[in-house]
Design a protein around this motif. Structure first.
Motif, PDB file in Angstrom:
ATOM      1  N   LEU A  10       5.178  11.407   4.025  1.00 40.19           N
ATOM      2  CA  LEU A  10       5.970  10.707   3.013  1.00 40.19           C
ATOM      3  C   LEU A  10       7.331  11.342   2.823  1.00 40.19           C
ATOM      4  O   LEU A  10       7.472  12.564   2.882  1.00 40.19           O
ATOM      5  N   ARG A  51       9.473  16.034   0.766  1.00 40.61           N
ATOM      6  CA  ARG A  51       8.506  15.611   1.784  1.00 40.61           C
ATOM      7  C   ARG A  51       7.104  15.932   1.291  1.00 40.61           C
ATOM      8  O   ARG A  51       6.902  16.876   0.537  1.00 40.61           O
ATOM      9  N   ALA A  78       1.916   2.495   1.342  1.00 38.91           N
ATOM     10  CA  ALA A  78       3.117   1.791   1.807  1.00 38.91           C
ATOM     11  C   ALA A  78       3.715   0.911   0.715  1.00 38.91           C
ATOM     12  O   ALA A  78       4.917   0.653   0.719  1.00 38.91           O
ATOM     13  N   PRO A  81       6.923   1.677  -4.244  1.00 37.91           N
ATOM     14  CA  PRO A  81       8.365   1.497  -4.049  1.00 37.91           C
ATOM     15  C   PRO A  81       9.175   2.782  -4.144  1.00 37.91           C
ATOM     16  O   PRO A  81      10.276   2.854  -3.606  1.00 37.91           O
ATOM     17  N   GLU A  82       8.623   3.810  -4.774  1.00 33.91           N
ATOM     18  CA  GLU A  82       9.404   5.031  -4.992  1.00 33.91           C
ATOM     19  C   GLU A  82       9.384   5.982  -3.802  1.00 33.91           C
ATOM     20  O   GLU A  82      10.158   6.928  -3.750  1.00 33.91           O
ATOM     21  N   ILE A  83       8.515   5.744  -2.826  1.00 33.77           N
ATOM     22  CA  ILE A  83       8.425   6.636  -1.671  1.00 33.77           C
ATOM     23  C   ILE A  83       8.608   5.835  -0.388  1.00 33.77           C
ATOM     24  O   ILE A  83       8.504   4.620  -0.386  1.00 33.77           O
ATOM     25  N   GLU A  84       8.874   6.559   0.695  1.00 35.99           N
ATOM     26  CA  GLU A  84       8.967   5.925   2.010  1.00 35.99           C
ATOM     27  C   GLU A  84       7.876   6.515   2.895  1.00 35.99           C
ATOM     28  O   GLU A  84       7.774   7.737   3.042  1.00 35.99           O
ATOM     29  N   LEU A  85       7.051   5.654   3.462  1.00 32.50           N
ATOM     30  CA  LEU A  85       6.002   6.082   4.373  1.00 32.50           C
ATOM     31  C   LEU A  85       6.621   6.237   5.759  1.00 32.50           C
ATOM     32  O   LEU A  85       7.041   5.265   6.382  1.00 32.50           O
ATOM     33  N   LEU A  86       6.684   7.474   6.245  1.00 27.47           N
ATOM     34  CA  LEU A  86       7.336   7.751   7.527  1.00 27.47           C
ATOM     35  C   LEU A  86       6.396   7.538   8.712  1.00 27.47           C
ATOM     36  O   LEU A  86       6.809   6.994   9.738  1.00 27.47           O
TER      37      LEU A  86
END
Length: 97
Positions: A10, A51, A78, A81-86
């Motif tokens: 993340l 991270r 996923a 909305p507050e995080i990005e799944l890498l």
């Protein structure tokens, strides 16, 4: 018996500059994952700001059920909305492994 695992990498928002702020993002996600009756914890990038790596494990009688549970967990992570799944790494272990 089948054991399925997933590791979610993340990227947290820019305001998670302190470990305390980082935990404020991670803790609710882990709690939400546990509602699927899985084992979930922060397993990596513990001292990195911005991270996080979350680990999920599920035990099931059928491989299809294990995959369905991990699919639901991935959708939950996923959809935040507050995080990005890498990235997501999955493994499935059977009785012969």
């Amino acid at each position: 018996m089948y054991i399925a695992t997933a590791a979610f990498d993340l990227l947290l928002p820019g305001d998670s500059r302190s470990l305390k702020a980082k935990r404020s993002y991670v803790r609710p996600i882990v709690a939400a994952l546990r509602r699927f009756e899985v084992s979930a914890a922060e397993v990596g990038a513990l001292d990195l700001h911005g991270r996080a790596q979350l680990g999920v494990a599920v035990v099931a009688a059928e491989p299809g059920h294990a995959r369905e549970v991990l699919d639901a967990c991935e959708r939950l992570v996923a959809g935040r909305p507050e995080i990005e799944l890498l990235s997501v790494r999955r493994r499935l272990y059977g009785a012969d492994d």
